[in-house]
Design a protein around this motif. Structure first.
Motif, mmCIF file in Angstrom:
data_model
loop_
_atom_site.group_PDB
_atom_site.id
_atom_site.type_symbol
_atom_site.label_atom_id
_atom_site.label_comp_id
_atom_site.label_asym_id
_atom_site.label_seq_id
_atom_site.Cartn_x
_atom_site.Cartn_y
_atom_site.Cartn_z
ATOM 1 N N GLY A 316 -6.285 -12.351 -3.872
ATOM 2 C CA GLY A 316 -4.991 -11.718 -4.070
ATOM 3 C C GLY A 316 -3.978 -12.033 -2.994
ATOM 4 N N VAL A 317 -2.739 -11.678 -3.305
ATOM 5 C CA VAL A 317 -1.605 -11.857 -2.406
ATOM 6 C C VAL A 317 -0.983 -10.488 -2.180
ATOM 7 C CG1 VAL A 317 0.616 -13.052 -2.089
ATOM 8 C CG2 VAL A 317 -1.171 -14.088 -3.470
ATOM 9 N N LYS A 318 -0.448 -10.298 -0.988
ATOM 10 C CA LYS A 318 0.258 -9.047 -0.747
ATOM 11 C C LYS A 318 1.320 -8.832 -1.822
ATOM 12 C CE LYS A 318 -0.305 -8.373 4.189
ATOM 13 N NZ LYS A 318 0.367 -8.179 5.491
ATOM 14 N N ARG A 319 1.362 -7.618 -2.348
ATOM 15 C CA ARG A 319 2.333 -7.181 -3.332
ATOM 16 C C ARG A 319 2.021 -7.690 -4.732
ATOM 17 N NH1 ARG A 319 7.793 -5.682 -3.121
ATOM 18 N NH2 ARG A 319 6.615 -4.072 -4.217
ATOM 19 N N ARG A 320 0.947 -8.424 -4.935
ATOM 20 C CA ARG A 320 0.551 -8.839 -6.278
ATOM 21 C C ARG A 320 -0.705 -8.058 -6.648
ATOM 22 N NH1 ARG A 320 4.704 -11.533 -3.822
ATOM 23 N NH2 ARG A 320 5.706 -12.989 -5.268
ATOM 24 N N TYR A 336 4.659 -6.523 -7.089
ATOM 25 C CA TYR A 336 5.973 -7.140 -6.881
ATOM 26 C C TYR A 336 6.732 -7.325 -8.193
ATOM 27 C CZ TYR A 336 9.230 -10.665 -4.910
ATOM 28 O OH TYR A 336 10.333 -11.355 -4.495
ATOM 29 N N ALA A 337 6.109 -6.975 -9.306
ATOM 30 C CA ALA A 337 6.704 -7.238 -10.620
ATOM 31 C C ALA A 337 8.093 -6.613 -10.736
ATOM 32 C CB ALA A 337 5.794 -6.695 -11.715
ATOM 33 N N HIS A 338 9.059 -7.415 -11.176
ATOM 34 C CA HIS A 338 10.430 -6.926 -11.346
ATOM 35 C C HIS A 338 11.080 -7.488 -12.612
ATOM 36 C CE1 HIS A 338 10.359 -10.527 -8.800
ATOM 37 N NE2 HIS A 338 11.497 -10.876 -9.372
ATOM 38 N N VAL A 442 -1.905 4.899 -9.138
ATOM 39 C CA VAL A 442 -0.462 4.906 -8.882
ATOM 40 C C VAL A 442 -0.039 3.477 -8.571
ATOM 41 C CG1 VAL A 442 1.393 5.745 -7.406
ATOM 42 C CG2 VAL A 442 -0.488 7.273 -8.037
ATOM 43 N N LEU A 443 0.959 2.999 -9.290
ATOM 44 C CA LEU A 443 1.441 1.630 -9.122
ATOM 45 C C LEU A 443 2.881 1.662 -8.624
ATOM 46 C CD1 LEU A 443 0.441 -1.309 -9.677
ATOM 47 C CD2 LEU A 443 1.518 -1.139 -11.909
ATOM 48 N N THR A 444 3.092 1.271 -7.359
ATOM 49 C CA THR A 444 4.462 1.100 -6.866
ATOM 50 C C THR A 444 4.905 -0.287 -7.276
ATOM 51 O OG1 THR A 444 3.628 0.380 -4.697
ATOM 52 C CG2 THR A 444 4.175 2.709 -4.942
ATOM 53 N N MET A 445 6.042 -0.389 -7.958
ATOM 54 C CA MET A 445 6.400 -1.637 -8.633
ATOM 55 C C MET A 445 7.855 -1.994 -8.384
ATOM 56 S SD MET A 445 6.089 -2.408 -12.751
ATOM 57 C CE MET A 445 4.329 -2.734 -12.749
ATOM 58 N N ALA A 447 10.570 -5.482 -6.533
ATOM 59 C CA ALA A 447 10.705 -6.503 -5.491
ATOM 60 C C ALA A 447 11.447 -6.008 -4.262
ATOM 61 C CB ALA A 447 11.418 -7.722 -6.062
ATOM 62 N N GLY A 448 11.844 -4.735 -4.243
ATOM 63 C CA GLY A 448 12.584 -4.198 -3.105
ATOM 64 C C GLY A 448 11.694 -3.479 -2.112
ATOM 65 N N ASP A 449 12.222 -2.396 -1.519
ATOM 66 C CA ASP A 449 11.463 -1.697 -0.481
ATOM 67 C C ASP A 449 10.563 -0.599 -1.040
ATOM 68 O OD1 ASP A 449 13.392 0.175 -1.148
ATOM 69 O OD2 ASP A 449 14.338 0.215 0.840
ATOM 70 N N VAL A 450 10.368 -0.562 -2.353
ATOM 71 C CA VAL A 450 9.409 0.373 -2.939
ATOM 72 C C VAL A 450 8.012 0.143 -2.379
ATOM 73 C CG1 VAL A 450 8.870 -1.099 -4.935
ATOM 74 C CG2 VAL A 450 8.643 1.389 -5.131
ATOM 75 N N THR A 451 7.753 -1.069 -1.917
ATOM 76 C CA THR A 451 6.452 -1.392 -1.325
ATOM 77 C C THR A 451 6.128 -0.517 -0.129
ATOM 78 O OG1 THR A 451 5.107 -3.201 -0.431
ATOM 79 C CG2 THR A 451 7.436 -3.189 0.154
ATOM 80 N N ASP A 452 7.156 0.005 0.548
ATOM 81 C CA ASP A 452 6.933 0.826 1.740
ATOM 82 C C ASP A 452 6.425 2.224 1.413
ATOM 83 O OD1 ASP A 452 7.932 -1.310 3.208
ATOM 84 O OD2 ASP A 452 9.984 -0.517 3.219
ATOM 85 N N LEU A 453 6.436 2.611 0.147
ATOM 86 C CA LEU A 453 6.116 3.990 -0.230
ATOM 87 C C LEU A 453 4.621 4.254 -0.366
ATOM 88 C CD1 LEU A 453 8.913 4.635 -2.890
ATOM 89 C CD2 LEU A 453 8.924 5.191 -0.457
ATOM 90 N N GLY A 454 3.824 3.211 -0.534
ATOM 91 C CA GLY A 454 2.390 3.392 -0.736
ATOM 92 C C GLY A 454 1.712 4.223 0.337
ATOM 93 N N PRO A 455 1.894 3.888 1.625
ATOM 94 C CA PRO A 455 1.239 4.679 2.676
ATOM 95 C C PRO A 455 1.636 6.149 2.658
ATOM 96 C CG PRO A 455 1.972 2.571 3.549
ATOM 97 C CD PRO A 455 2.548 2.687 2.167
ATOM 98 N N ALA A 456 2.904 6.435 2.384
ATOM 99 C CA ALA A 456 3.342 7.829 2.331
ATOM 100 C C ALA A 456 2.689 8.569 1.168
ATOM 101 C CB ALA A 456 4.863 7.895 2.211
#
Length: 470
Positions: A316-320, A336-338, A442-445, A447-456
């Protein structure tokens, strides 16, 4: 000038050096001995990894960051004309080099393999980079995402193969001259640069026209846009065309994709023989990416069975579909899907990999994309059990009047989706904690900064149910 460096790139300055594409080129140049410098809007792990290679990375954009001996300034299409460093470079007569031209220069003297398509490029490029590395071929590669650590998006290898992600969004993939090119799909996207699907076809035709005489085009037989492109280019006498996919007329046919938890078992036929191999990521979409990688590698002379076995080493790749963690029996995965096709593919992959509900936190990316594809995004969200839709992430764009996340929400509800707006990102963790149950995903989806929400989200789930004061 350091050995093996293209002219003018021995002392480059990168504006936006922390970006996925830019940092990869900077990394390869640094590994080749260039004196690399650059700037970015904010500090990051990527910037730190470049500093570890000896690069100078400034935070913030300032004309004073350009060194006296800067040989060229490297930019991407996202850099605005009024950027102070770009303005100073033009004033001083320093050559300005587009990112794609720099990458093309690095490919000189290698056997380039370029992967293009509206979606799936990063995954397929990564599959090839990891597999060829596993086989000891030490390829050079430039990927639009990190494999498993900052800085793993690019490498200067000792082998003869150079694997590169080829970006169609700004037509920069016209710069490359690959020996083997992959086209995964052709769809309408990047609306700021393409006015119609016909313009996109013409752009991909130009890309295919850059394949060296006697080279190979590996292209999907399943996507209508790719089939149309095949019809347009198939008569070129000096081009070998290999199609792959589930279609009966595919040269390399995918007969079956069998889910095995978070992996897939893929059965294909080529050269009249059946082959079954394992891909360590879930879903039919990623299985087909692996088949494209397999056909491309074999086209460069890599032994078939060796490559099929090595593909399993890709995880895998980060964000995929990256697993961020698990808390309270709930898995949190980042995507990363957008684009609607990507969204649907990732949701279908997750549906086959989990037994519980799929809860999505979706952040639309770009006003122009939402304006053109908002309806399809909403329809894709109908594949989830429940979705929260954030405000549009603007990236490089200015707002468009009347274009908001409400376009997606309305379309989703019309398609039967359980979808709700959520305007404040700092409320996401609490909202998810109130929805998720053990066994859910839970899928954070986006290409923006939504990726930062997973840890929270994970922290809030781990804290347990909220108990208001009595």
């Amino acid at each position: 000038m350091a050995a093996g460096l293209p002219p003018a790139l021995d002392r480059p300055h990168f504006i936006g050096i922390g970006g996925a594409g830019m940092s990869g080129i900077a990394r390869i140049l640094a590994q080749r001995g260039a004196s690399v410098a650059g700037s970015d809007a904010k500090d990051s792990a990527t910037a730190a990894s470049l500093r570890a290679l000896g690069a100078t990375v400034h935070i913030g954009h300032d004309a004073a960051h350009l060194a006296e001996d800067t040989s060229a300034v490297v930019v991407s299409s996202a850099i605005r004309a009024d950027n102070p460093e770009l303005v100073r470079a033009r004033e001083r007569g320093i050559p300005v080099v587009h990112r794609s031209d720099a990458l093309a220069a690095l490919m000189a003297g290698t056997r380039p393999l370029a992967i293009a398509g509206t979606h799936g490029k990063t995954t397929t490029t990564s599959m090839l980079a990891v597999s060829l590395t596993t086989l000891g071929l030490d390829p050079s590669y430039a990927i639009g995402g990190d494999l498993d650590a900052p800085g793993s998006n690019a490498h200067h290898g000792t082998g003869e193969i150079f694997v590169a992600e080829a970006d169609e969004s700004d037509r920069s993939f016209h710069t490359y001259a690959p020996e083997v090119a992959v086209v995964l799909n052709v769809e309408l996207d990047h609306h700021a640069n393409y006015a119609s699907i016909e313009e996109i076809y013409e752009s991909f035709e130009t890309f295919v026209g850059k394949i060296v005489p006697g080279g190979t085009l590996v292209i999907s037989a399943d996507h209508e846009g790719a089939r149309e492109l095949t019809r347009r280019v198939r008569d070129r006498a000096d081009l070998r065309v290999l199609t792959y996919g589930s279609a009966e007329d595919a040269d390399v046919r995918v007969h079956k994709v069998t889910p095995r938890g978070l992996t897939s078992e893929v059965t294909v036929s080529l050269n009249g023989k059946l082959l079954t191999f394992t891909v360590s990521v879930p879903g039919s979409h990623y299985a087909h990416n692996a088949v494209a990688a397999l056909v491309a590698g074999v086209s460069l002379g890599v032994p078939l069975h060796n490559l099929a076995s090595a593909l399993r080493s890709y995880t895998g790749v980060k964000r995929r579909l990256q697993l961020k963690g698990e808390a309270a029996g709930v898995q949190v995965v980042d995507s990363y899907a957008h684009h609607p096709t990507e969204m649907a593919a990732d949701l279908e992959a997750m549906r086959g990999a989990v037994e519980g509900r799929i809860l999505v936190v979706f952040q639309p990316h770009l006003f122009s994309r939402t304006q053109e594809l908002g309806k399809e995004m909403g329809q894709a969200l109908a594949l989830a059990d429940s979705s929260l839709v954030l405000d549009i992430y603007p990236a490089r764009e200015d707002p468009i009047e009347g274009v908001t996340s409400e376009l997606i929400i309305a379309a989703g509800r019309a398609a039967g989706a359980d979808v709700s707006p959520l305007h404040a990102k700092d409320e996401v963790a609490e909202a998810v904690a109130g929805m998720a149950k053990p066994g859910d995903l839970v899928l954070t989806m986006g290409a923006g900064d939504v990726t930062d929400l997973g840890p929270a989200v994970l922290d809030r789930l781990a804290a347990g149910p909220h108990h208001p004061e009595q």
